[in-house]
Design an enzyme around this catalytic site. Structure first.
Site, PDB file in Angstrom:
ATOM      1  N   PRO A 167       1.092-113.130  31.001  1.00 28.21           N
ATOM      2  CA  PRO A 167       0.671-113.470  32.361  1.00 28.21           C
ATOM      3  C   PRO A 167       0.934-114.929  32.724  1.00 28.21           C
ATOM      4  CG  PRO A 167      -1.222-113.432  30.884  1.00 28.21           C
ATOM      5  CD  PRO A 167      -0.029-113.052  30.057  1.00 28.21           C
TER       6      PRO A 167
ATOM      7  N   ASP B  10      -2.541-114.782  34.814  1.00 29.93           N
ATOM      8  CA  ASP B  10      -3.604-115.548  34.197  1.00 29.93           C
ATOM      9  C   ASP B  10      -4.378-116.198  35.330  1.00 29.93           C
ATOM     10  OD1 ASP B  10      -4.753-116.196  31.805  1.00 29.93           O
ATOM     11  OD2 ASP B  10      -2.976-117.178  31.009  1.00 29.93           O
TER      12      ASP B  10
ATOM     13  N   TRP C  88      -6.748-119.191  26.593  1.00 27.09           N
ATOM     14  CA  TRP C  88      -5.781-118.515  25.725  1.00 27.09           C
ATOM     15  C   TRP C  88      -6.395-117.280  25.082  1.00 27.09           C
ATOM     16  CZ3 TRP C  88      -0.806-119.309  25.989  1.00 27.09           C
ATOM     17  CH2 TRP C  88      -0.354-120.529  26.508  1.00 27.09           C
TER      18      TRP C  88
ATOM     19  N   GLN D 257       5.631-120.660  23.631  1.00 28.41           N
ATOM     20  CA  GLN D 257       4.526-119.738  23.333  1.00 28.41           C
ATOM     21  C   GLN D 257       4.252-119.566  21.841  1.00 28.41           C
ATOM     22  OE1 GLN D 257       2.529-119.034  25.617  1.00 28.41           O
ATOM     23  NE2 GLN D 257       3.842-119.757  27.259  1.00 28.41           N
TER      24      GLN D 257
ATOM     25  N   TRP E  92       0.840-118.098  23.411  1.00 32.83           N
ATOM     26  CA  TRP E  92       0.543-116.675  23.518  1.00 32.83           C
ATOM     27  C   TRP E  92       0.846-115.885  22.251  1.00 32.83           C
ATOM     28  CZ3 TRP E  92       3.255-112.030  25.856  1.00 32.83           C
ATOM     29  CH2 TRP E  92       2.325-111.077  26.282  1.00 32.83           C
TER      30      TRP E  92
ATOM     31  N   LYS F 120      14.889-131.251  31.562  1.00 35.15           N
ATOM     32  CA  LYS F 120      13.920-130.373  32.183  1.00 35.15           C
ATOM     33  C   LYS F 120      14.116-130.412  33.703  1.00 35.15           C
ATOM     34  CE  LYS F 120       8.930-130.076  32.306  1.00 35.15           C
ATOM     35  NZ  LYS F 120       7.721-130.803  31.964  1.00 35.15           N
TER      36      LYS F 120
ATOM     37  N   LYS G 177      10.591-130.794  40.167  1.00 33.76           N
ATOM     38  CA  LYS G 177      10.614-131.418  41.489  1.00 33.76           C
ATOM     39  C   LYS G 177      10.471-132.920  41.376  1.00 33.76           C
ATOM     40  CE  LYS G 177       9.145-127.451  44.085  1.00 33.76           C
ATOM     41  NZ  LYS G 177       7.990-126.597  44.244  1.00 33.76           N
TER      42      LYS G 177
END
Ligand SMILES: [Zn+2]
Ligand SMILES: [Zn+2]
Length: 946
Positions: free
Chosen positions: A40, A79, A507, A539, A543, A576, A579
């Site tokens: 999620p 999430d 988490w 992750q 996760w 990376k 913005k």
């Protein structure tokens, strides 16, 4: 280029109106299942192209499994709890400190969090749908739903019953702005400027003798309780001015160089002999804590890379210090409160001050009392809060833990049973799990799953009750704070049991994502283990870990069978994309320019676990590749008969094409089945562009226009293209569906390409020998074209004989087997295999097993044929420009010099036939197209007559 915008919007509408997704799912009802679990994301607004890539990988794989007949579960999730949401709401409410939340009201605050958490779900959903992601958008799982909370509680209850959950005092990274602890995987290391100071600690019972220590956190000196030395490092006693200092021998030169003083070595002492020496706290007069502070030994935490070789030890403010403190039974003194301010225990001088802000004052005090040896600022990597970027401090707190130490061995052995893509993900993950401390799951916050733990308030009782479902508590509005806080139980002892006010680490929420979203019926169908999870490499600490931990606690097994880890989405320089860095390309811009299909194909061509470097250039190539699929379909539309060709006699090249196709299907399916779609995408792209379009189509077009077994060619193109679209469908679903609907659906039964079965290889059509021979033929063709080039003879101009000189049996066999293909592609009247070079004036070119020869001289007959072909080609072009269709009849007007005119007259019938002309007239008219053929001027025009 094809109109991607029109195509994609039309197909989206078609899928929606005809409920194709629902039909595709329903078709596989009752078949073997495939449980894909979607990690999620937070719904925080416009999605990053990297998030799009993540979902595209998932979608391609799930579409594949659905097309091969599996009953695939594709429920998206969001999430919704935790600090990320709380911080956003704090910003909106202009709240700076935690206590302001209580003043504002927890109920109102939690309501705001809830509406913020789902505010952007629609926005994101639309973007995902636009990318062609097929998931249950009407029914996502939301982590704040009561059912989800209950399922997470159940896991905790299991942990409690199995003795895998405990409360303990621990030193943890802590954000004093958010007023909560952080798990080790939440730390974000960034550059920070801090003091770097060397300080003298006066030894007790010795005149004018000092230990030299170093620290970058002067504020922790207040809680200094010991000094660590290494048992075997050599230390030196040195004379500096009129004082005696002790420090590691290897650090002496560095420290003296820093302060610009000289030292005379008086004695060398091994670290172990310094153990037990007592010293005086340099700020003792300000600190009420009076204990005996000594040198202790540690061979694991003292290094010679920096500092002085003596390590200032504050067990209340550092994990290593805490471990050593436990070993030597030193109190974890922590005179700092939850807001990061010194408490009364730190002394009146410091009480109430923010610890990091107290650094300058402490340095000043050390300077004034003569303890400071050296003071400078350094830049180093320091952990920050992942949400608010505040530098973290380490303090001791009472928290709740999942006792990872008790299940670690099981976790490590379960990791071995999981299928990892790539393999190195397993190694990285194992390393992370091996070093993981107990999992701190409590957070001192508001918007999260409340800890289902109640404790009796009577100090002498402290009985603990952990609940696992809503049925065990009186009815409440919802299972969140503050409603749940009001529930109390009466204890057997007569006391009142109150809930531990903490919420769960977010988490832990996502750690339950595999079973929490499933209802009873689905649990029966899909079980408690996912067939596949797909997420980014970040992750490993997130996760992948929280799922495994929860799975071990709940079912004593890993909750996923297969894991695919992808890389980061970065800009063209590997930076990376964000913005704030100004290198961000919004998804909308990509879709606008090239469409979702192109973006998908581009993203899926990248090796999944490598970083995906943004590139307009590569996208352009993908777009061109998709355009080829369109052109092939348009070609079929023109030449394919109204009735489906059921059977046809196949030529050698047709059989070769089918063999290639079946090998490609085989490789493609292998790639998708091993969760490495990128391999499948690459194979398919090369197949469509090179084998089919650039190679086979040349022969097929030639046969179709010359009426030389056109049915065999048309049958082959139809089947190869339809099979290719089936494979293309999971990758670029819009155009595959569009081309299917535009042409193939007239001949096939399925309403949508996604309601057809994924193609399967037919082993009996594979002929590896023929494929190898065709490789040789392709090599000879390339060589022949180069030889033509050096002879100055264009491909359109036929040559009498192509000589192939070779002694290799393979080459001779290949040339014989595909003689006609060779003739067609080199435009030669005859191919001759020879053992010796032919005599005459030839241009030649080598290939790996021999050499080809092309006669430099063009004979008259062939020359005339060449000219006639040039004329045909130009007239066909004019027909195309004027949008004429096959059956339109024309008159051709030509104006040129007499020699060319004579040639045309000799070939008049053939030209007229080829271009569907009633007649050719030699006269000058208006608006003729001027051209040059073999250096001679020619003007041509056409006129439609019917
Ligand atoms: Zn923070
Ligand atoms: Zn009690």
């Amino acid at each position: 280029m094809y109109e991607h915008k029109k195509v994609e919007e039309e197909i989206l509408k078609f899928w929606k109106e005809k409920k194709i997704y629902e039909k595709a799912k329903k078709k596989n009802d009752g078949n073997p299942t495939f449980y894909f679990c979607d990690g999620p994301p937070y719904a925080t607004g416009q999605i990053h192209p990297g998030t799009g890539w993540n979902k595209i990988i998932k979608d391609a794989i799930c579409r594949y499994w659905r097309m091969v007949g599996r009953d695939v579960r594709t429920q998206p999730g969001y999430d919704t709890h935790g600090l990320p949401i709380e911080v956003k709401v704090e910003q909106e409410l202009k709240i700076k400190h935690k206590h302001e939340i209580e003043k504002y009201g927890i109920e109102k605050f939690v309501e705001k969090c809830k509406s913020f958490a789902t505010k952007y779900i629609d926005v994101m959903e639309k973007q995902f749908e636009r990318l062609g992601i097929w998931m249950d958008w009407d029914n996502p799982y939301i982590t704040y739903h009561d059912n989800y909370i209950e399922s997470s509680w159940f896991t905790l209850k299991m942990a409690w019953d199995k003795g895998l959950m405990h409360e303990g005092i621990y030193v943890l990274p802590y954000c004093y702005r958010c007023e909560t602890t952080m798990a080790n995987y939440e730390l974000e290391y960034d550059e920070e400027t801090d003091p770097s100071i060397f300080v003298k600690f006066k030894l007790l019972g010795k005149e004018n003798e000092f230990l030299v220590i170093w620290t970058t956190t002067p504020w922790t000196l207040i809680a200094n309780m010991a000094v660590m030395a290494h048992p075997t490092f050599p230390y030196v006693k040195v004379k500096v001015d009129d004082e005696v200092w002790y420090l590691a021998k290897e650090r002496l030169e560095y420290v003296m160089g820093l302060i610009g003083k000289s030292a005379t070595i008086l004695e060398e002492i091994p670290g172990r002999k310094i153990a037990g020496w007592e010293y005086e706290h340099p700020l003792q007069e300000h600190i009420p804590k009076k204990v005996s502070r000594k040198v202790v030994l540690s061979d694991e935490f003292v290094t010679l890379e920096e500092g002085s070789g003596f390590v200032h030890t504050a067990p209340g403010h550092g994990l290593e210090d805490f471990i050593i403190g436990k070993r030597y039974e030193i109190e974890a003194f922590c005179p700092v409160d939850s807001a990061g301010r010194y408490t009364k225990e730190a002394g009146r001088m410091f009480e109430g001050k923010n610890v990091r802000e107290a650094n300058p004052e402490i340095i000043e005090l050390l300077k004034n009392n003569g303890s400071l040896i050296y003071d400078e600022r350094i830049k180093h990597r320091y952990p920050h809060c992942w949400r608010c970027k505040t530098p973290l401090i380490f303090i001791t707190t009472k928290q709740w833990f999942i006792t990872i130490s008790k299940i670690k061995e099981r976790m490590l052995s379960e990791i071995e049973k999981i299928e990892w893509h790539p393999d190195f993900a397993r190694d990285r993950f194992k390393e992370f799990v091996s070093n993981a401390p107990d999992w701190c799951i409590s957070r001192q916050r508001y918007w999260g799953i409340p800890l289902p733990i109640w404790i009796c308030e009577r100090k002498e009782c402290r009985k603990i009750k952990v609940i696992s479902s809503r049925d065990e508590i009186p009815n409440v509005k919802e299972l969140h704070r503050p409603y749940i806080d009001e529930i109390t139980f009466s204890c057997e002892c007569g006391g009142v049991m109150r809930r531990v006010p903490d919420v769960l680490d977010v988490w832990f929420d996502s750690g339950n994502a595999i079973w929490a979203p499933l209802d009873e019926e689905e649990k029966k169908k899909f079980g408690d283990v996912a067939d596949l999870i797909v997420e980014g490499q970040d992750q490993i600490r997130g996760w992948f870990y929280s799922l495994l931990g929860s799975g071990l606690v709940r079912y004593d097994k890993a909750p996923y069978k297969r894991l695919l880890m992808h890389g980061f989405f970065v800009d063209e320089h590997g930076e990376k994309m964000s913005k704030s860095l100004g290198n961000f390309v919004p998804l909308e811009e990509i879709i606008e320019k090239y469409g979702a299909d192109t973006f998908r194909m581009w993203g899926l061509s990248n090796t999944i676990w490598d970083e995906l470097k943004f590139s307009w250039e590569e996208m352009k190539i993908c777009s061109a590749d998709l355009n080829i699929a369109l052109n092939l379909t348009v070609f079929l539309e023109r030449f394919y008969p109204k009735k489906k060709i059921k059977e046809a006699k196949l030529e050698e090249e047709d059989k070769w094409m089918l063999s290639r196709l079946n090998n490609v299907i085989k490789e493609y399916r292998k790639a998708f089945e091993s969760s490495e779609p990128n391999r499948g995408v690459k194979i398919l792209r090369t197949f469509i562009t090179e084998d089919l379009s650039r190679f086979y189509m040349k022969i097929a077009k030639d046969r179709i226009t010359k009426e030389d077994n056109p049915d065999g060619a048309l049958w082959t193109v139809y089947n190869v293209l339809l099979n290719s679209l089936s494979m293309l469908a999971p990758i670029s679903p819009f155009i595959s569906e569009y081309l299917y609907r535009r042409f193939f659906s007239k001949y096939e039964d399925a309403e949508s390409i996604f309601l057809m079965e994924m193609v399967k290889e037919r082993e009996e059509e594979i002929n590896n020998m023929a494929e190898k021979q065709m490789e040789i033929v392709r090599e000879i063709v390339s060589a022949a074209l180069l030889a033509r080039q050096s002879a100055g003879i264009k491909t359109r101009w036929p040559i009498r004989i192509l000589y192939v000189e070779s002694k290799s049996h393979e080459t001779i066999d290949a040339t014989t087997a595909f003689e006609k293909v060779l003739r067609t592609l080199t435009n030669a009247k005859e191919v001759k295999v020879v053992e010796e070079p032919p005599s005459g004036n030839f241009c030649s070119c080598d290939f790996s097993n021999g050499r080809v020869y092309v006669d430099k001289k063009i004979d008259e007959e062939l020359y005339e044929e060449g000219i006639a072909n040039e004329i045909k080609r130009r007239v066909q072009n004019l027909r195309k420009i004027e949008n004429l269709i096959e059956r339109n009849v024309i008159i051709v007007y030509i104006d040129t010099e007499t020699e060319i005119e004579a040639i045309i007259k000799r070939h008049m019938d053939k030209i007229e036939d080829a271009v569907n002309a009633k007649k050719i007239e030699f006269k000058k008219i208006d608006r003729m197209k001027e051209d040059i053929i073999d250096g001679r001027e020619i003007r041509i025009a056409i006129q439609k007559v019917k």
